[in-house]
Design a protein around this motif. Sequence first.
Motif, PDB file in Angstrom:
ATOM      1  N   ARG A 149      13.877 -23.665  11.211  1.00  0.00           N
ATOM      2  CA  ARG A 149      14.593 -23.746   9.939  1.00  0.00           C
ATOM      3  C   ARG A 149      14.752 -22.380   9.250  1.00  0.00           C
ATOM      4  NH1 ARG A 149      11.104 -27.738   7.056  1.00  0.00           N
ATOM      5  NH2 ARG A 149       9.676 -27.457   8.812  1.00  0.00           N
ATOM      6  N   VAL A 150      13.709 -21.559   9.256  1.00  0.00           N
ATOM      7  CA  VAL A 150      13.894 -20.255   8.603  1.00  0.00           C
ATOM      8  C   VAL A 150      14.930 -19.428   9.349  1.00  0.00           C
ATOM      9  CG1 VAL A 150      11.639 -20.045   7.452  1.00  0.00           C
ATOM     10  CG2 VAL A 150      11.905 -19.195   9.784  1.00  0.00           C
ATOM     11  N   CYS A 151      14.936 -19.548  10.678  1.00  0.00           N
ATOM     12  CA  CYS A 151      15.855 -18.748  11.488  1.00  0.00           C
ATOM     13  C   CYS A 151      17.294 -19.193  11.248  1.00  0.00           C
ATOM     14  CB  CYS A 151      15.479 -18.888  12.967  1.00  0.00           C
ATOM     15  SG  CYS A 151      16.428 -17.824  14.064  1.00  0.00           S
ATOM     16  N   ASP A 152      17.472 -20.514  11.133  1.00  0.00           N
ATOM     17  CA  ASP A 152      18.820 -21.049  10.952  1.00  0.00           C
ATOM     18  C   ASP A 152      19.290 -20.912   9.496  1.00  0.00           C
ATOM     19  OD1 ASP A 152      21.158 -22.608  11.569  1.00  0.00           O
ATOM     20  OD2 ASP A 152      20.198 -24.259  10.467  1.00  0.00           O
ATOM     21  N   GLU A 153      18.423 -21.324   8.566  1.00  0.00           N
ATOM     22  CA  GLU A 153      18.876 -21.455   7.181  1.00  0.00           C
ATOM     23  C   GLU A 153      18.777 -20.164   6.382  1.00  0.00           C
ATOM     24  OE1 GLU A 153      16.750 -24.793   5.474  1.00  0.00           O
ATOM     25  OE2 GLU A 153      17.008 -25.947   7.317  1.00  0.00           O
ATOM     26  N   ILE A 154      17.799 -19.327   6.676  1.00  0.00           N
ATOM     27  CA  ILE A 154      17.668 -18.100   5.885  1.00  0.00           C
ATOM     28  C   ILE A 154      18.281 -16.916   6.624  1.00  0.00           C
ATOM     29  CG2 ILE A 154      16.106 -16.576   4.623  1.00  0.00           C
ATOM     30  CD1 ILE A 154      14.101 -18.823   4.438  1.00  0.00           C
ATOM     31  N   GLU A 155      17.870 -16.735   7.891  1.00  0.00           N
ATOM     32  CA  GLU A 155      18.401 -15.594   8.633  1.00  0.00           C
ATOM     33  C   GLU A 155      19.805 -15.881   9.162  1.00  0.00           C
ATOM     34  OE1 GLU A 155      17.499 -12.664   8.771  1.00  0.00           O
ATOM     35  OE2 GLU A 155      18.536 -11.800  10.477  1.00  0.00           O
ATOM     36  N   GLY A 156      20.098 -17.165   9.439  1.00  0.00           N
ATOM     37  CA  GLY A 156      21.418 -17.507   9.948  1.00  0.00           C
ATOM     38  C   GLY A 156      21.611 -17.175  11.408  1.00  0.00           C
ATOM     39  N   ALA A 157      20.537 -16.969  12.140  1.00  0.00           N
ATOM     40  CA  ALA A 157      20.669 -16.586  13.543  1.00  0.00           C
ATOM     41  C   ALA A 157      20.558 -17.784  14.487  1.00  0.00           C
ATOM     42  CB  ALA A 157      19.591 -15.562  13.906  1.00  0.00           C
ATOM     43  N   HIS A 158      19.776 -18.767  14.097  1.00  0.00           N
ATOM     44  CA  HIS A 158      19.544 -19.954  14.931  1.00  0.00           C
ATOM     45  C   HIS A 158      19.122 -19.606  16.361  1.00  0.00           C
ATOM     46  CE1 HIS A 158      20.183 -24.479  15.001  1.00  0.00           C
ATOM     47  NE2 HIS A 158      19.634 -24.170  16.173  1.00  0.00           N
ATOM     48  N   THR A 159      18.182 -18.670  16.438  1.00  0.00           N
ATOM     49  CA  THR A 159      17.612 -18.346  17.746  1.00  0.00           C
ATOM     50  C   THR A 159      16.700 -19.469  18.215  1.00  0.00           C
ATOM     51  OG1 THR A 159      17.644 -16.021  17.139  1.00  0.00           O
ATOM     52  CG2 THR A 159      16.197 -16.634  18.973  1.00  0.00           C
ATOM     53  N   TRP A 160      15.921 -20.007  17.282  1.00  0.00           N
ATOM     54  CA  TRP A 160      14.947 -21.044  17.629  1.00  0.00           C
ATOM     55  C   TRP A 160      15.574 -22.420  17.630  1.00  0.00           C
ATOM     56  CZ3 TRP A 160      10.362 -19.862  19.513  1.00  0.00           C
ATOM     57  CH2 TRP A 160       9.768 -18.635  19.187  1.00  0.00           C
ATOM     58  N   ASP A 161      15.101 -23.256  18.528  1.00  0.00           N
ATOM     59  CA  ASP A 161      15.465 -24.666  18.503  1.00  0.00           C
ATOM     60  C   ASP A 161      14.373 -25.435  19.240  1.00  0.00           C
ATOM     61  OD1 ASP A 161      16.883 -27.061  18.121  1.00  0.00           O
ATOM     62  OD2 ASP A 161      18.786 -25.963  18.213  1.00  0.00           O
ATOM     63  N   VAL A 162      14.557 -26.741  19.320  1.00  0.00           N
ATOM     64  CA  VAL A 162      13.560 -27.554  20.011  1.00  0.00           C
ATOM     65  C   VAL A 162      14.202 -28.155  21.249  1.00  0.00           C
ATOM     66  CG1 VAL A 162      11.987 -29.520  19.825  1.00  0.00           C
ATOM     67  CG2 VAL A 162      12.471 -28.109  17.812  1.00  0.00           C
ATOM     68  N   ALA A 163      13.502 -28.053  22.380  1.00  0.00           N
ATOM     69  CA  ALA A 163      13.982 -28.670  23.619  1.00  0.00           C
ATOM     70  C   ALA A 163      12.955 -29.702  24.062  1.00  0.00           C
ATOM     71  CB  ALA A 163      14.165 -27.610  24.695  1.00  0.00           C
ATOM     72  N   GLY A 164      13.411 -30.690  24.812  1.00  0.00           N
ATOM     73  CA  GLY A 164      12.506 -31.692  25.354  1.00  0.00           C
ATOM     74  C   GLY A 164      12.163 -32.748  24.328  1.00  0.00           C
ATOM     75  N   ARG A 165      11.588 -33.834  24.821  1.00  0.00           N
ATOM     76  CA  ARG A 165      11.263 -34.938  23.920  1.00  0.00           C
ATOM     77  C   ARG A 165       9.794 -35.280  24.045  1.00  0.00           C
ATOM     78  NH1 ARG A 165      15.887 -37.256  22.030  1.00  0.00           N
ATOM     79  NH2 ARG A 165      14.791 -39.099  21.288  1.00  0.00           N
ATOM     80  N   GLY A 166       9.263 -35.892  23.007  1.00  0.00           N
ATOM     81  CA  GLY A 166       7.878 -36.380  23.047  1.00  0.00           C
ATOM     82  C   GLY A 166       6.905 -35.279  23.401  1.00  0.00           C
ATOM     83  N   GLY A 167       6.039 -35.596  24.339  1.00  0.00           N
ATOM     84  CA  GLY A 167       5.017 -34.644  24.738  1.00  0.00           C
ATOM     85  C   GLY A 167       5.567 -33.403  25.405  1.00  0.00           C
ATOM     86  N   ASN A 168       6.829 -33.457  25.834  1.00  0.00           N
ATOM     87  CA  ASN A 168       7.423 -32.285  26.488  1.00  0.00           C
ATOM     88  C   ASN A 168       8.183 -31.393  25.527  1.00  0.00           C
ATOM     89  OD1 ASN A 168       6.540 -32.998  29.095  1.00  0.00           O
ATOM     90  ND2 ASN A 168       8.185 -34.521  29.212  1.00  0.00           N
TER      91      ASN A 168
END
Lengths: 153, 238, 482
Positions: B156-175
């Motif tokens: 969220r900080v990367c997307d909303e403040i920096e505007g870069a959206h480098t980070w995201d989440v991959a995989g589901r559940g335990g993965n």
Amino acid sequence: MNVLVIGYGNELRGDDAVGRHIADAVSEWGLPGVRCLSARQLLPEFTGIIASAELVIFVDARFSPDGEPVLLEPVELATSVHALGHTGDPASLLSLTQAIHGHHPPAWLISVRAHDAGMGNPLSPKTSMAAEEALARIAGLIGMTRKAGVSGL
Amino acid sequence: MAAKTLTIDGRLVSAQSEQTVLDAAREAGISIPTLCHLEGVSEVGACRMCLVEITGCPKLEPACVTRVVEGMDVRTGSDRLHEYRRMIVELLFAERNHVCAVCVANNHCELQDLAADLGIDHVRYDYLFPLLPVDISHERFGIDHNRCVLCTRCVRVCDEIEGAHTWDVAGRGGNARVITDLNQPWGTAQSCTSCGKCVQACPTGAIFRQGSTVGEMERDRSQLEFIVTARKKKQWIV
Amino acid sequence: MMTQTIVIDPVTRVEGHAKITIHLDDSGQVKDARFHVTEFRGFERFCEGRPLWEMPGLTSRICGICPVSHLLASAKAGDAILAVGIPPAAEKLRRLMNLAQMLQSHALSFFHLSAPDLLLGMESDPAKRNIFALIAAEPELVRSGIRLRQFGQEIIEQLGGKKIHPSWAVPGGVRSALSGAGRDSILARIPEAQATVLHALDRFKRLLSHVKGEAQVFGNFTSLFLGLVGANGNWEHYGGHIRIADGAGNIIADHLDPSQYREFIGEAVEPWSYLKFPYYRPLGYPDGMYRVGPLARLNICTRMGTPLAGSELREFREQGNGAVNSSFYYHYARLIEMLASVEGIERLLDDPDLRSRSESEEEPLLRAHAGINQLSGVGVSEAPRGTLFHEYHVDENGLVKSVNLIIATGQNNLAMNRTIAQIARHYVRSPRITEGMLNRVEAGIRAFDPCLSCSTHAGGMMSLHVILLDSAGRVLDERRRG
């Protein structure tokens, strides 16, 4: 009333550190007159604070293939010492206190059965359960000493 | 904007209509534990630490994404809530490999603080001991997935403040894992501006400055709040 | 040949023991003795995949006995991988901590573990030949010994703080300086510390003529000696280069680069021990047997480099011919090193580079910052028990790929076996283990002050288990103690 709780073990070795977890938990109770020491191992310089306590509770991990999860036993003075080690056990530390300071407080050893000493592992579930029981025993010991202290006044 | 009046832990509290229960409680000086919540970025209600009981509502609600309603009766600290919070934190510890004694964030860690506040001295669940990587391919920062609690503050900080959206989440559940760009080593993620906002945001020792040693990783969250306040309110308050 | 199954018990702090087997030949004479380490800790694997910067914090937790030694060797390996020279204040602060560690460890070894043997006599009943009996006989000596150890501990805490000291030294330097108050408090205790060591030295030297018999058989043989010496050949504990001397005191190798240790040190393995057997490569295995630790450091150095310890060294050397070969004199060497440590600590505290921070002053430069500039690095320092090697290999980002540690007790492994065999040869008179022999074996091992807590689970607590075997491997006798 002046109680000393000494928990010892290696915090990187799973259940080996159960004594330290317990000493930390007792410390969080914030009881007046109760001092807690969390240490890698027992060292001869502890004799000074042991001598000034009215009750000492050692808390250690016990690696044995069977036995009770928690054992509470009085610490007797040692008749001999470990010949080669740089660490002490409760009995010889108590004897050392007696020898140096001319007196020693009553002392108990609470040993908690350990199951897993793997590098970097957390406390095993069984030992965690036993730790709860050990804490209850410590509360009992401290409570008894307090009452005795009051009636002795 | 109409003011609403509600009851939190038996106290009458007034709040703005668009406020969340969490905001209203905090303004009234009532603390509710949080983990994924971070001042200045959007709420996701992911960690469930801030669950509260609301009279007439059959299930527990996360205070961070629940709007105040006139006449609402909220309880923030029942035994049941305490037990759930405890369970959540224990599960977080059991899910990955948090070795506090040698962690860069030791004594400066929100997960550790939560455990202490909740009186957790052991975990009742079996540890999963997953084999997780450490990525220190970035020139200045590193991520140790062993210590990540998937709060998505970094996302969220990367997307909303920096505007870069480098980070995201991959995989589901335990993965599920936080990833950089197209799940590639951080050092090769071209969208990353190396601004370090994720480092300031991370609640544990998961994201850290390179070269940090045990217990050395302290964060300054006020930097994030400063930027958000400056942008939204045009106020440069240090 | 029959196959032996070795069952590895979950050996722990509580159950750790030194198992020793003594092997007789057909004529019943002692042929060989072995100090067994039947457990392997797997610490190296735990470090794999971790960032380099975490290594000092991790490795210093291997061992509760000498955390500072591992901390410094690890930080130095890190310096090598960053390829930096660390700020002068950082190096001197690290030296200060190492001297404090040397002092406190030697103080325990001497006053608690060895002094009862030495001052109460080896023949006395073991039940009455311990620290308690010694306190009864000489209370002030023991109390001053405990204070000396505390003094060393206090310096370590002044530097690293009670909480963070496991990671005080870091790749590139150290995390914090010494406070002005800390410096003053250490300085104030120097005179007492020095008096304690001088008194103990005096007591020990008066005993020397009474213990000549023991000295003759307590690991009295020629071997190589290995350790660090300073640029001018002076006694060294932190930097410098490696020097190797033989049993006659001849320097057979000098100016060896510690980081190239694999070129001159080989590591042999034996099926009966998990502890490796390092040896000096040019002489092969096992002829390349060498000793490390206090005795070795005093045998290889040209001078001590401090006045009081310097004159003690000259006197010490009268016990040998070229080199002092009896392992019994490890005790003597330890006392002289304690003196050198006290002198060294005092000198460092006066060093302007160390100028402590105060409220008004800025901190000196303490830490060099750099990225990964080498893919491997070796850190070597002198632990109380001897030279300690840490070798790390990392990937281009600094994640640890492999670790090799060579510890002092491992390097003394061959010499310890030889010492036990020599003592046994002298005292074994029948196919029985006698009390007198057990006493001597114990005292013989104690001379080396071995510590296995970094290579086994036994956190320094060792009881003794001696087994006497005939030429066919049958157990003749077995005794436990401790």
